[in-house]
Design a protein around this motif. Structure first.
Motif, mmCIF file in Angstrom:
data_model
loop_
_atom_site.group_PDB
_atom_site.id
_atom_site.type_symbol
_atom_site.label_atom_id
_atom_site.label_comp_id
_atom_site.label_asym_id
_atom_site.label_seq_id
_atom_site.Cartn_x
_atom_site.Cartn_y
_atom_site.Cartn_z
ATOM 1 N N ARG A 488 0.821 -1.210 0.000
ATOM 2 C CA ARG A 488 0.000 0.000 0.000
ATOM 3 C C ARG A 488 0.862 1.270 0.000
ATOM 4 N NH1 ARG A 488 -5.026 1.416 4.097
ATOM 5 N NH2 ARG A 488 -5.386 3.516 3.301
ATOM 6 N N SER A 489 1.920 1.284 0.793
ATOM 7 C CA SER A 489 2.807 2.450 0.821
ATOM 8 C C SER A 489 3.411 2.715 -0.552
ATOM 9 C CB SER A 489 3.915 2.233 1.852
ATOM 10 O OG SER A 489 3.370 2.154 3.150
ATOM 11 N N TYR A 490 3.763 1.639 -1.236
ATOM 12 C CA TYR A 490 4.307 1.763 -2.591
ATOM 13 C C TYR A 490 3.237 2.224 -3.584
ATOM 14 C CZ TYR A 490 5.628 -0.100 -7.223
ATOM 15 O OH TYR A 490 5.859 -0.259 -8.566
ATOM 16 N N TYR A 491 2.014 1.712 -3.396
ATOM 17 C CA TYR A 491 0.953 1.900 -4.388
ATOM 18 C C TYR A 491 0.229 3.236 -4.261
ATOM 19 C CZ TYR A 491 -3.460 1.171 -6.859
ATOM 20 O OH TYR A 491 -4.546 1.311 -7.694
ATOM 21 N N GLU A 492 0.121 3.785 -3.055
ATOM 22 C CA GLU A 492 -0.698 4.986 -2.870
ATOM 23 C C GLU A 492 -0.285 6.160 -3.767
ATOM 24 O OE1 GLU A 492 -1.086 5.936 1.258
ATOM 25 O OE2 GLU A 492 -2.743 4.519 1.544
ATOM 26 N N PRO A 493 1.009 6.461 -3.924
ATOM 27 C CA PRO A 493 1.362 7.543 -4.864
ATOM 28 C C PRO A 493 0.934 7.242 -6.295
ATOM 29 C CG PRO A 493 3.204 7.032 -3.408
ATOM 30 C CD PRO A 493 2.191 5.958 -3.207
ATOM 31 N N ILE A 494 0.972 5.979 -6.672
ATOM 32 C CA ILE A 494 0.507 5.582 -8.009
ATOM 33 C C ILE A 494 -0.991 5.832 -8.129
ATOM 34 C CG2 ILE A 494 0.223 3.623 -9.588
ATOM 35 C CD1 ILE A 494 2.746 2.406 -8.324
ATOM 36 N N ALA A 495 -1.741 5.427 -7.093
ATOM 37 C CA ALA A 495 -3.193 5.614 -7.115
ATOM 38 C C ALA A 495 -3.563 7.091 -7.166
ATOM 39 C CB ALA A 495 -3.820 4.952 -5.889
ATOM 40 N N MET A 496 -2.788 7.919 -6.506
ATOM 41 C CA MET A 496 -3.073 9.360 -6.515
ATOM 42 C C MET A 496 -2.870 9.954 -7.908
ATOM 43 S SD MET A 496 -1.439 10.414 -2.802
ATOM 44 C CE MET A 496 -1.849 12.144 -2.937
ATOM 45 N N ARG A 497 -1.950 9.381 -8.678
ATOM 46 C CA ARG A 497 -1.784 9.821 -10.065
ATOM 47 C C ARG A 497 -2.877 9.254 -10.959
ATOM 48 N NH1 ARG A 497 3.640 8.113 -9.250
ATOM 49 N NH2 ARG A 497 3.238 6.345 -10.641
ATOM 50 N N LYS A 498 -3.334 8.071 -10.622
ATOM 51 C CA LYS A 498 -4.234 7.323 -11.502
ATOM 52 C C LYS A 498 -5.703 7.684 -11.308
ATOM 53 C CE LYS A 498 -4.958 2.497 -12.965
ATOM 54 N NZ LYS A 498 -4.656 1.086 -12.649
ATOM 55 N N TYR A 499 -6.082 8.009 -10.068
ATOM 56 C CA TYR A 499 -7.490 8.227 -9.749
ATOM 57 C C TYR A 499 -7.685 9.576 -9.056
ATOM 58 C CZ TYR A 499 -7.401 3.134 -10.287
ATOM 59 O OH TYR A 499 -7.201 1.869 -10.759
ATOM 60 N N ASP A 500 -8.711 10.303 -9.469
ATOM 61 C CA ASP A 500 -9.042 11.553 -8.795
ATOM 62 C C ASP A 500 -9.775 11.315 -7.480
ATOM 63 O OD1 ASP A 500 -7.824 13.206 -10.612
ATOM 64 O OD2 ASP A 500 -9.624 13.491 -11.833
ATOM 65 N N ASP A 501 -10.452 10.181 -7.357
ATOM 66 C CA ASP A 501 -11.206 9.891 -6.133
ATOM 67 C C ASP A 501 -10.419 8.980 -5.195
ATOM 68 O OD1 ASP A 501 -11.310 7.648 -7.712
ATOM 69 O OD2 ASP A 501 -13.423 7.199 -7.303
ATOM 70 N N TYR A 502 -9.096 9.164 -5.159
ATOM 71 C CA TYR A 502 -8.244 8.270 -4.376
ATOM 72 C C TYR A 502 -8.599 8.220 -2.889
ATOM 73 C CZ TYR A 502 -5.697 12.638 -3.456
ATOM 74 O OH TYR A 502 -5.362 13.911 -3.087
ATOM 75 N N PRO A 503 -9.119 9.325 -2.250
ATOM 76 C CA PRO A 503 -9.461 9.172 -0.823
ATOM 77 C C PRO A 503 -10.491 8.066 -0.588
ATOM 78 C CG PRO A 503 -9.359 11.492 -1.404
ATOM 79 C CD PRO A 503 -9.306 10.727 -2.699
ATOM 80 N N LYS A 504 -11.464 7.968 -1.461
ATOM 81 C CA LYS A 504 -12.483 6.922 -1.330
ATOM 82 C C LYS A 504 -11.871 5.544 -1.537
ATOM 83 C CE LYS A 504 -16.791 5.336 -3.470
ATOM 84 N NZ LYS A 504 -17.779 5.591 -4.538
ATOM 85 N N ARG A 505 -10.975 5.426 -2.500
ATOM 86 C CA ARG A 505 -10.354 4.128 -2.785
ATOM 87 C C ARG A 505 -9.441 3.682 -1.649
ATOM 88 N NH1 ARG A 505 -10.810 2.888 -8.534
ATOM 89 N NH2 ARG A 505 -11.928 4.593 -9.540
ATOM 90 N N PHE A 506 -8.831 4.644 -0.962
ATOM 91 C CA PHE A 506 -7.970 4.283 0.158
ATOM 92 C C PHE A 506 -8.776 3.660 1.290
ATOM 93 C CE2 PHE A 506 -4.477 7.647 -0.880
ATOM 94 C CZ PHE A 506 -4.114 6.891 -1.985
ATOM 95 N N ARG A 507 -10.044 4.016 1.410
ATOM 96 C CA ARG A 507 -10.879 3.396 2.449
ATOM 97 C C ARG A 507 -11.087 1.914 2.162
ATOM 98 N NH1 ARG A 507 -13.469 8.562 2.228
ATOM 99 N NH2 ARG A 507 -15.197 7.840 0.941
ATOM 100 N N ASP A 508 -11.155 1.548 0.878
ATOM 101 C CA ASP A 508 -11.242 0.130 0.537
ATOM 102 C C ASP A 508 -9.963 -0.605 0.939
ATOM 103 O OD1 ASP A 508 -13.740 0.474 -0.500
ATOM 104 O OD2 ASP A 508 -13.111 0.529 -2.594
ATOM 105 N N LEU A 509 -8.822 0.064 0.804
ATOM 106 C CA LEU A 509 -7.561 -0.556 1.205
ATOM 107 C C LEU A 509 -7.498 -0.712 2.723
ATOM 108 C CD1 LEU A 509 -5.031 1.228 -1.193
ATOM 109 C CD2 LEU A 509 -6.322 -0.888 -1.539
ATOM 110 N N ASP A 510 -8.131 0.216 3.456
ATOM 111 C CA ASP A 510 -8.248 0.047 4.906
ATOM 112 C C ASP A 510 -8.937 -1.275 5.225
ATOM 113 O OD1 ASP A 510 -7.101 2.519 5.379
ATOM 114 O OD2 ASP A 510 -9.017 3.563 5.581
ATOM 115 N N PHE A 511 -10.019 -1.528 4.501
ATOM 116 C CA PHE A 511 -10.766 -2.762 4.765
ATOM 117 C C PHE A 511 -9.922 -3.984 4.417
ATOM 118 C CE2 PHE A 511 -13.359 -6.329 3.526
ATOM 119 C CZ PHE A 511 -14.192 -6.459 4.628
ATOM 120 N N LEU A 512 -9.177 -3.935 3.330
ATOM 121 C CA LEU A 512 -8.340 -5.073 2.946
ATOM 122 C C LEU A 512 -7.373 -5.421 4.079
ATOM 123 C CD1 LEU A 512 -7.431 -7.120 0.800
ATOM 124 C CD2 LEU A 512 -5.851 -5.383 -0.056
#
Length: 758
Positions: A488-512
């Motif tokens: 997740r630490s590696y991926y989050e900067p990638i997700a921030m470039r890839k998705y505008d709604d990254y805060p919502k997607r990070f909540r799914d990673l919390d659940f994982l």
């Protein structure tokens, strides 16, 4: 006028009859859940036409074209083909027809073209490039996000700053650029004679507001206006109705304030509450006879919605009597909740209720993730609506791809997915690396070897962070959760470039992360994530798929019904959403959402809440049902332990089920836990002679960690009890239970552990 062909008084109940036959003047019909709202509208169309009112002067506005066509078709079957000439459709389709006639009054001719969402995004992309908004190197929002921002401005009647502040705070720095883009977009559409979907409402309102002669003409043309689902209208739509009725007061709107749940789409709760202010002579009629649910279910929903701060008070009643009370089941954890649902489903099937007649509803899509795995394991087919299946959304698949190659370095598909996430790595470079891996002794750490071999090749440094990650997560000392956290630490900067709604997607990673805590190994986690092929979860228009259980968010379930409805994760911190706690208006909408979920049930309503979430950490301990349920009387809501639920409890004995004295099945306790380690599992509940009621969080070789209702976390030794201590404990527990029943009375307080007071 000729004699009426339809016996309205016989075919309608008294409230429906009054709504149908009240022709003149403004009328607000509060149609409770399951009260025959559509039937009332259909009969009113027929009644107006049969009274000799020209069909063309009747306007029926709905939210889907299908709803309008079905209503007019049913009215035609009741009366005759004249009903098909009634002007019926959605707000947008009606606005389109009117703007085709009067478009020149708002700067457009009648030959404008309507853009779909894709067209709008392409136009915005063109303008973003033309204005050089991405050349500064800053992360300007994607064209799809810009389109969403501009759409919210129209549907929520907010300015740009309001939309950014409320929904897109990560883009506040681009306020000036977005404002310039909005002006350019409006000019571009005007020059090209283009309208997007939202323009159909905005320019229709402008036409009525700015052109008095046209407003008068249209109001005289549509002498009788009906609006369905009025609680779902936005401010612009309410204003359109007010302006259309400028020459007469004949407006009937039908809706239910208690089912106003779409504020995120722009729906405005105040519209239905303020209708009598907009039309001071308005009468308010209530449809309260319910044709869907049993009376015990309605008794519960009536009490539930009575907690609303502002509402049109109503009492739903039914002629469907029953002794079956709605059930509130407490369960240990999310896995226990899934097992409870699966077991209850089997029991309902045994008494002849088909899977397609049952549904599991939840506040947010991720609340069903654990259940999906358990249903697949049990071989129970289902279809899910209102969100992607766990691990099917792109960001979760990205993270899981890294875990898959860790488990199986020969997984070329997962390698391809994660390599394409690396900035500057395209399909060709990715394929070369995959080919190299497949022909060497493949391992997750082989990326480092590839970099060394290709050191003279430009761009290999781009793979360095990935190589470092793979070396980190292959460390055998790392736990499964720690590995996920590293990815997740590696991926989050990638997700921030890839998705505008990254805060919502990070909540799914919390659940994982939380969900992984219950798995002993990476292999078992990945196995549970792939129990069924993806096409098993294909979505169809009809939520009642033959032979399949329905899983759905509450928002997607509105307007539907099932014989059996489960509401899961009805716990504090889950339902209502924790994000609703900041504003009273949001919390009120969450209550209405719970009401909508509950009123979907025809025969059986089962609500469950886990006593803990996300592993066995103390900070994850929950233990309390939704605040909406904490003060509801046991006369209308039966409390059970999830493992105790059986259909036989819902018969004549449903109102006072026998309380189970020791729900863990363990021997009575003295001061320390007096049982063998094997007698306890995390999530089980117990009564302790000294500390009272508690939940087992963790079991070690010689002790257990327990959270008690009144004493917090305790570490207690495990051993075999003496007979005398056990007898004393049993006596004390019985006295405590009786005292708890007397003190608690008929309502359930907010304290942890109250479900034991049956």
């Amino acid at each position: 006028m000729t004699e009426a062909r339809i016996d309205y008084a016989r075919l309608l109940n008294s409230a429906q009859y009054e709504a149908v036959t009240s022709i003149d003047g403004p009328l607000l019909v509060i149609a409770g859940a399951g009260s025959g709202k559509t039937r009332t509208l259909v009969y009113r169309v027929a009644y107006l036409v049969e009274r000799g009112i020209p069909p063309e002067s009747i306007l029926l506005l709905t939210f889907t074209r299908k709803a309008a066509m079905e209503m007019l078709s049913r009215a035609s079957e009741l009366l005759d083909g004249r009903c098909q000439r009634v002007a019926g459709g959605t707000f947008h389709s009606t606005g389109n027809q009117i703007l085709r006639q009067y478009g020149d009054c708002v700067g457009y001719g009648n030959g404008f073209t309507i853009m779909d969402r894709s067209d709008s995004e392409d136009a915005l992309g063109l303008l973003i490039d033309r204005l050089g908004l991405k050349s500064s190197g800053r992360r300007f929002p994607k064209k799809s996000t810009v389109n969403s921002i501009f759409s919210k401005m129209v549907n929520c009647s907010l300015d740009l700053d309001g939309v950014l502040d409320e929904n897109f705070p990560q883009f506040l720095e681009f306020g000036a650029d977005l404002q310039g883009l909005y002006v350019a977009y409006e000019q571009y559409k005007l020059e090209q004679r283009l309208m997007d979907y939202d323009d159909l409402l905005r320019h229709w309102w402008r036409l009525l507001e700015e052109q008095p002669a046209v407003r008068k003409l249209l109001s005289q043309n549509y002498r009788y206006i009906m609006v369905d689902e009025y609680q779902d209208t936005n401010l612009l739509q309410a204003e359109i109705i007010r302006l259309l009725a400028s020459e007469h007061p004949n407006v009937m709107v039908v809706g239910d304030d208690s089912q106003s749940i779409y504020s995120f789409r722009g729906a405005r709760f105040r519209n239905i509450m303020d209708f009598p202010k907009l039309f001071p002579q308005a009468r308010v009629l209530k449809l309260e006879q319910n044709y869907r649910s049993t009376q015990p279910i309605l008794d519960f929903t009536n009490v539930l919605i009575s907690q609303a701060r502002e509402q049109y008070t109503k009492y739903l009643f039914s002629r469907r009597e029953s002794e079956v009370l709605p059930v509130l089941a407490s369960v240990g954890g999310e896995r226990d909740q899934s097992l409870f649902v699966v077991r209850a489903l089997r029991e309902f099937q045994l008494v002849g209720i088909a899977l397609e007649d049952m549904a599991v509803l939840f506040r947010a899509s991720f609340h069903s993730y654990d259940l999906e795995v358990e249903l697949a394991r049990a071989g129970i087919p289902f279809a899910k609506y209102g969100g992607l299946r766990f691990a099917e959304s792109a960001h979760l698949k990205d993270v899981i791809a890294h875990l898959r190659v860790l488990h199986n370095p020969l997984d070329a598909v997962s390698w391809h997915r994660l390599l394409l996430l690396v900035e500057g790595i395209g399909p060709r470079t990715a394929q070369r690396l995959i080919n190299w891996l497949m022909t060497h002794a493949a391992s997750a750490t082989a990326v480092r070897d590839y970099i060394s071999e290709q050191k003279k090749t430009a761009g290999m440094t781009r793979l360095e962070p990935l190589a470092a990650l793979m070396e980190e997560i292959t460390d055998p000392q790392r736990t499964l959760v720690e590995r996920i956290q590293a990815v997740r630490s590696y991926y989050e900067p990638i997700a921030m470039r890839k998705y505008d709604d990254y805060p919502k997607r990070f909540r799914d990673l919390d659940f994982l992360e939380e969900w992984a805590e219950q798995y002993p190994s990476l292999q078992t986690l990945l196995t549970d994530l792939t129990l069924e092929p993806p096409d098993f979860f294909s979505h169809k228009a009809d939520l009642r798929e033959s032979g399949r259980l329905t899983l759905s968010t509450v928002h997607s379930a509105k307007g539907l019904e099932w014989r059996v409805v489960f509401i899961i994760a009805a716990a504090e911190g889950r339902f209502p959403s924790p994000y609703a706690s900041y504003r009273t208006e949001d919390l009120e909408e969450e209550l209405r959402l719970f009401y909508v979920a509950s009123t979907r049930a025809k025969d059986h309503l089962l609500i469950s809440y886990p006593m803990r979430f996300g592993g066995f950490q103390e900070q994850d301990y929950g233990g309390r049902p939704s605040p909406f349920l904490q003060s509801i009387s046991r006369r209308v809501l039966q409390r059970v332990y999830g493992e105790d639920f059986h259909l036989k409890l819902q018969g004549d004995d449903a109102k006072q089920p026998e309380r189970r004295k020791n729900p863990t099945g363990a021997k009575p306790e003295g001061s320390p836990l007096q049982a063998q380690r094997a007698d306890y599992l995390p999530g089980q509940r117990l009564d302790h002679a000294e500390f009272g009621r508690g939940v087992v969080l963790k079991v070690e070789s010689h002790h257990a960690v327990v959270v008690f209702e009144k004493h917090g976390k305790k570490i207690l030794e495990l051993h075999i009890p003496s007979p005398s201590t056990g007898a004393e404990s049993a006596t004390r527990r019985g006295a405590d239970a009786e005292r708890g029943r007397r003190e608690d009375g008929e309502s359930m307080g907010a304290g942890v552990g109250k479900p034991w007071d049956q």
